[in-house]
Structure formats: C-alpha cells, structure tokens
Design a protein around this motif. Sequence first.
Motif, PDB file in Angstrom:
ATOM      1  N   MET A 129     -39.121 -58.747  50.936  1.00 24.30           N
ATOM      2  CA  MET A 129     -39.549 -57.827  49.886  1.00 24.30           C
ATOM      3  C   MET A 129     -38.346 -57.369  49.061  1.00 24.30           C
ATOM      4  O   MET A 129     -38.401 -56.374  48.358  1.00 24.30           O
ATOM      5  N   HIS A 130     -37.225 -58.077  49.197  1.00 25.00           N
ATOM      6  CA  HIS A 130     -35.974 -57.610  48.605  1.00 25.00           C
ATOM      7  C   HIS A 130     -35.797 -58.047  47.159  1.00 25.00           C
ATOM      8  O   HIS A 130     -35.996 -57.267  46.256  1.00 25.00           O
ATOM      9  N   ILE A 161     -46.066 -52.735  43.620  1.00 21.61           N
ATOM     10  CA  ILE A 161     -44.630 -52.760  43.335  1.00 21.61           C
ATOM     11  C   ILE A 161     -43.798 -52.564  44.602  1.00 21.61           C
ATOM     12  O   ILE A 161     -42.775 -53.218  44.795  1.00 21.61           O
ATOM     13  N   ASN A 162     -44.252 -51.706  45.504  1.00 22.26           N
ATOM     14  CA  ASN A 162     -43.460 -51.405  46.700  1.00 22.26           C
ATOM     15  C   ASN A 162     -43.112 -52.647  47.505  1.00 22.26           C
ATOM     16  O   ASN A 162     -42.042 -52.742  48.077  1.00 22.26           O
ATOM     17  N   ARG A 163     -44.029 -53.574  47.581  1.00 18.71           N
ATOM     18  CA  ARG A 163     -43.798 -54.741  48.415  1.00 18.71           C
ATOM     19  C   ARG A 163     -43.408 -55.968  47.605  1.00 18.71           C
ATOM     20  O   ARG A 163     -43.438 -57.085  48.113  1.00 18.71           O
ATOM     21  N   ARG A 168     -38.737 -55.638  42.068  1.00 19.56           N
ATOM     22  CA  ARG A 168     -37.418 -55.062  42.331  1.00 19.56           C
ATOM     23  C   ARG A 168     -36.368 -55.745  41.445  1.00 19.56           C
ATOM     24  O   ARG A 168     -35.586 -55.095  40.760  1.00 19.56           O
ATOM     25  N   ARG A 221     -48.570 -59.900  52.801  1.00 19.98           N
ATOM     26  CA  ARG A 221     -47.471 -59.062  53.257  1.00 19.98           C
ATOM     27  C   ARG A 221     -47.915 -57.663  53.684  1.00 19.98           C
ATOM     28  O   ARG A 221     -47.169 -56.967  54.350  1.00 19.98           O
TER      29      ARG A 221
ATOM     30  N   ASP B 191     -45.034 -51.702  60.409  1.00 20.15           N
ATOM     31  CA  ASP B 191     -43.965 -52.698  60.529  1.00 20.15           C
ATOM     32  C   ASP B 191     -42.632 -52.141  60.029  1.00 20.15           C
ATOM     33  O   ASP B 191     -41.702 -52.890  59.743  1.00 20.15           O
ATOM     34  N   HIS B 201     -36.278 -49.045  50.107  1.00 23.06           N
ATOM     35  CA  HIS B 201     -36.881 -49.721  48.964  1.00 23.06           C
ATOM     36  C   HIS B 201     -35.875 -50.655  48.308  1.00 23.06           C
ATOM     37  O   HIS B 201     -36.192 -51.789  47.952  1.00 23.06           O
ATOM     38  N   ARG B 202     -34.646 -50.187  48.181  1.00 27.98           N
ATOM     39  CA  ARG B 202     -33.612 -51.017  47.555  1.00 27.98           C
ATOM     40  C   ARG B 202     -33.387 -52.304  48.349  1.00 27.98           C
ATOM     41  O   ARG B 202     -33.178 -53.370  47.777  1.00 27.98           O
ATOM     42  N   LEU B 203     -33.429 -52.183  49.675  1.00 28.08           N
ATOM     43  CA  LEU B 203     -33.185 -53.348  50.525  1.00 28.08           C
ATOM     44  C   LEU B 203     -34.445 -54.188  50.730  1.00 28.08           C
ATOM     45  O   LEU B 203     -34.387 -55.251  51.341  1.00 28.08           O
ATOM     46  N   GLY B 204     -35.579 -53.697  50.251  1.00 28.89           N
ATOM     47  CA  GLY B 204     -36.816 -54.443  50.458  1.00 28.89           C
ATOM     48  C   GLY B 204     -37.244 -54.451  51.912  1.00 28.89           C
ATOM     49  O   GLY B 204     -37.782 -55.436  52.406  1.00 28.89           O
ATOM     50  N   LEU B 205     -36.977 -53.353  52.604  1.00 27.73           N
ATOM     51  CA  LEU B 205     -37.358 -53.272  54.017  1.00 27.73           C
ATOM     52  C   LEU B 205     -38.512 -52.292  54.177  1.00 27.73           C
ATOM     53  O   LEU B 205     -38.522 -51.229  53.557  1.00 27.73           O
ATOM     54  N   TYR B 274     -27.940 -54.091  55.271  1.00 28.40           N
ATOM     55  CA  TYR B 274     -28.601 -54.692  56.437  1.00 28.40           C
ATOM     56  C   TYR B 274     -27.731 -54.682  57.694  1.00 28.40           C
ATOM     57  O   TYR B 274     -27.663 -55.678  58.418  1.00 28.40           O
TER      58      TYR B 274
END
Lengths: 301, 431
Positions: A129-130, A161-163, A168, A221, B191, B201-205, B274
């Motif tokens: 999701m990065h 948008i979050n996922r 991003r 996801r 999860d 959010h920035r890292l997509g985690l 990470y």
Amino acid sequence: MGIEGLNAPSLRLILDRAHAHADDIQTGSVEPTLAGRFICSLFLEDSTRTRLSFETAARRLGAEIIRFDASTSSLSKGESLLDTAQTLIAGGAECLVMRHASSGAPAHLNAGLVRTGHAVPIVNAGDGMHEHPTQALLDVYTLERRLGTVEGKTVAIIGDINRSRVARSLTIALGTLGAHVRHVGPRAFVREGLGVPVFNDPIEGTRGADAVCFLRIQTERTGRAAYLPNTAFRALYSGSREGLIPENAIIMHPGPVNRGVELDAKTLEDPRCVVLDQVANGVPVRMAVLERALLDEWGEA
Amino acid sequence: MNTRTLITGAHVVDPSNNRDAILDVLIDGDTIAQIAPVVEAPPGTNTIDASGLVLAPAFVEIHAHLREPGGEASETIASACHAAAKGGYAHVFGMPNTTPVCDSPMGVRYVIDRAREASPVHIHPIASVTAGMSGERLTDFHALLEAGAGALSDDGLPVADAGVMRLALRCAADLGCVILDHCEDMSLTGDGVMHDGPHAHRLGLPGIPRSSEAVIALRDGLLALETGGRLHVCHVSTIDTVEAIRWLKSRGAPVTAEVSPHHLTLTEARVGDYDTHAKMKPPLCEERDRVALIEALEDGTLDCIATDHAPHAPGLKAQLFDRAPFGIIGLETAFSVCHTAFVETGRWTLGQLIAWMTHKPSEVVGQRWGRLDIGAPADLVLLDASERFTLTQGHLGSKSVNCPWLGEDLVGRPVATIVGGRVAYGEGAFA
C-alpha cells in the motif's frame, strides 16, 4: 524506488524524456539507448498492465527483459527474496523491476543487496500500500498531455485512498509539481492529516476540478467486509452520479476498473475519459524510468 | 561468594526503606545480615570495595518472554536468565505463550526446574488464563498457583470474550492472584502492524487504532471493579489507556499498570523506513502519548516499569516489516535506557527509577522483593551510574539481538547482579 524523495527537477527530467519518447514512437524513430542491456522483471503480485508496459518499454529501447515467474520458481520452495534476487543478478540482470505485496519491499531488498555487495538499480513497480511511482508518473504525464501543465491545476482523487499506493504516489508527485490535490471519499477510505484537503462529500470534493482520478475499490486488500456495498458506493462516489464529474474535467482511473462500481460503460466511453491513454502512456514513461535506472549519463538534477 | 561478604563504600539506594547514602552491606550466606555506615567485618569475611558504585535491590521483571519450550531458536530459559542477570534482575516472570502453552501444572514445573538448573535468577512462570490460550475454557488457577505459577495471563492472545474474562477475574478474586492483561481488541487491530497515524500512512502500512488497547483496558477494568479480581494492565501505550486507568483507580478498581522503557522513550517516528526493531505490540505511539505515559508513571497512575522482553531470532526480524514478528528484547537495557533518558537529564531521581524497577513491580504481584531488608534474601545489583558507553551486542545476554538501542550512547549500567548471595553476573571485583 518511490516518488517521495524526488524533487521537481528530477520529476521534470523523467517527464520531459517521456514526452520525447512519445514523439519518437509516433515517428518510428526510437533510439535503442538500452541495446544489449539485461533487465529482469520480478513480479510477486499479479499485474497485467504494469508488467506488459515495462516489457514493451524495455524492448522499445532495445533491452532484453526476462520475466521471472514466482509461481514456478524456487521462491515457492521457500527461497528468500534476497537469494532469488542475487541469483538473477548473478545470471546477468543489471536492473530489477519489482512488484511486491509488502510495503517497503524494494527498500528492504535494496538494503540486503547493498549489504552483500550485489546492488543493482531496483525499479518499484508497486509495493503493498506504499508507492506505485511509475503509475503516478504516467498519470502526471497524461494530465500534461491534456492540460499542458499540472501546475496550478486541481486534481480530485476519489475512492479508497487509504489503501491505495497509486493515490500516495500521485499525491506526492502532483504536490511536488505544484498542483492542488484533494482527497475525496467516504470516511473509511480517506483520512485527515496528510497535508491535503479531505472531502467526504463527493460533489463538493470534485467541484471545479480539472481532473477526477477514480481509484479501484481494493477488495483484494481490505481483507474484511466491504465498508460500503457496491450499490451505495455507486450511488454516492461513482462517475455515474449526476453532477459528480465537472463538465470540463478529465476522467482518470489507474485500472483495472470495477465496471459498474467506480465507472460505468457510458463514462468509460466519454470523450473526457483517458483511461486507455493512461495505459498507452505507461510505455514512454517507463522507457524514461528504465533509462534513468540504467544510463550513467542520465542528467540527474 | 564466600559465606560472608562485605561490600563497602557503595552508594546504597533502597527506596522502600528510605536508604540513600554511602553504606556497608554485609551478606551472610544467602541473606542480608547488616547495613550500616561502617560494618566491622567478622574474621574470614571477603571484603569488596564498591566505592563509586550504586548498590540497589536487584530488579524485578513481571513481563518477559522466555520462549522455551518451543522457541529455543530465539531464547532459552538459560539465555533469558543470562540476559536478566546482565540487566540487574533477580526475579523474572515468564509469559505462557510458549509451545506448548504453559497451561498445566506440569508446564509450570518444567519452567521452574529448567531455571533452577540454569541460573541463580528466579524465574516465575505465568500460567495462561484459558486452556491453550484459546480464550474459551479457564485453566485450573488453583492447581497452577500451587505448582508455582506467579500470576496468570493470556499475553499476546488476549481473552476476547468479556464473559470469560469476568469469570477469570472472579476466580482471581477468590484465589487472591493477579491477572496480567495484554489489552488489545484483535478485531480492531485487524492486519495492523504499527500505530495508525500519518507515519503508517506514509509507509503504506496498515495501522493499529489507539482504541484497540483502551477499549479492553476499560472493559476489563470495569470487570475488575465489579468482581474484585486483581487486574494488571500490561505495557500501557496511549494517553487514552492512561485516562481509563486513572478513572478506574479513582473508582477504586483493583487495577495496576505497567509501562515499558520503549514506550517511555520512543515514538512511531522510530519506525523510520520500515525498521522492524520498532515493531512491537502495542505499537509505539505519538509524542503526546509518550509524555502522558511519563507523567502517569510519575503521578502513580502507572505503577511500575516492565520490559516485555520479547526475543526473536535475527532471521525473523530481518523479514519485511509486515511479516516480521512483534517485539524487542529489553532486560539488558531497561536500566541504562531509562537512566539515560530520565535520571541523567535530571527529570527523575535514581531512587524513583529504582523504585519503579524493584519493590513497585514486586507489589503488583503481591511479593516483598526488591527491598534490602535485614534477613531478606541477598538480591542486589551494583550499578555504575556514571559509565558512558555505546551499546553493542556484547552488552546483551539474550540469544536474540532485536534491540532498537544498539549503537546508541547510554549512561549507567549494571556491573554485577547478586541473587540469593550468589553472583549471577559480575564484572571487575565481582567477576
């Protein structure tokens, strides 16, 4: 490996190069700047358009590209990502184009390769999701083709948008290049605190936008039950809602479209819709990205 | 050590007995015989000059993971004892989430016996609240306590069903034992792998919402209030949980709580790009949470410091962030990290820090350890409070090295740990 960390001149360089490649493709005069170079695509998550687009881009520049198939490889025997990458590099790969389901996977692999002294350029074709940097670049490129420039323009990104790694990367790229980005979606899909205005009301969120970028609802996801049933989402946040897309706005979607959810057939055929242009534009953009990875004389800003 | 040992010239810090002075300490066999400004050594006494060092009660850890049986690649009871001794601990409580789960008297005895072979450090197994930590059927609390279990907990896989938890607290009230509660609603965590904030959010985690901890702390605290069962909230990480505990205590609920050195000193920013050494449960939160935790410890809302020592073999932590296991080791570094962050900076006195690591955790589990009482077991630690050092793997004792402070400059370090009059770890004159 990510749009984050690239400054405006760096993005400009890639985009200008992509514009030049597109012209060369039109006139059949592409220069094989990567002739004899060997690229390996390492896709550990499903993809159609991104992988095809990278393969086409590599071949147009004269490079050889080998597709690494995760399902028939030793990865399924438990070989680690690092071991697999080292094997590919030992076999001659000069650059890895990588997609992975985990956020941060390219950086993780790069750190491992640096530690073991086998580093090669890694091109991020989407990590968890990065980020999905080349998708963001081709979206910006598509906007530039239609609007001339993105500077000062307003782009509404609407949906999950979050996922979304696309959201991003695109948000960062557009912000770096001086565009106004809005995030639009239901509360479970968007969040405050990212330095971008957030709109839960879709009509308000898209008002006056120069482009509306729809995102795929990431059913693969979310893991859990969908927040909104598709019927509700369609009624509120889809392109088919009356008045949602401003009259002169460009309609975008990174694909694959959930037909009838984010966009319906009628909207997809609308002359303002650039979904197929986005796919086509992936090739010159990825040509530029591969050159950036492999050419020493790439003029980094 | 000889039968009689006299430690002279040390700065004795013994908060529960209000000692904070240069004193001599005479150890006779396994007990403390005398503490006074000048102790005349009887003939045949081995005398050690400890001038310049701090002498304190050995530390008490009520939250650690020993991994044996089942996880010996990451830690064994023997290696955990070594880590504890290097960190200044005499008593360590081991969580039951091993393979198999410590849910039977036999499992409890196994851990106690293995520890006795390994080290003078006292290991106290914590037995599970439910059989197999499945959250369904209560274990036999009475039999487990008889076998030597020090407390009960389903740490790591908390009891989801409120009815089961209520029953467990009723049993605990009847038997006078404490339930150590890892407060987490797994349906809210989902999860998630780090604090649900802008950094995730920035890292997509995927993020863990702050509500995940607070809702269970409040729920179980209310159940403790209703049943009278003793509840101890593990590793509090957010301002919300702090407020919940403050309110529960104001209502008279039999609730205590601990905080870890990492939640006191680090925030979600430590995840950087990470770094799996900043991945733990509960996750590192925001600066306002960290500040609230420090203040809550100082005002007594939180009772003590516990490390949640969670060893994971290097290969496990070297995985991608979303796949690597949660947890870091902490026994060896707890004192140094807190001393550097809070005592060296003048925020806390040495006595405060030592209290939170000795008699206060001991009181949580209903024991009188962590005090230098005459006639009590000679469990003590010698600290070089002025030593400046860079933390390396050589300072660790665990089988694992998943420590976020490696390479950092710290001040103050345990140099000897004496348990029951025996040297469990010692440098210099104590080697």
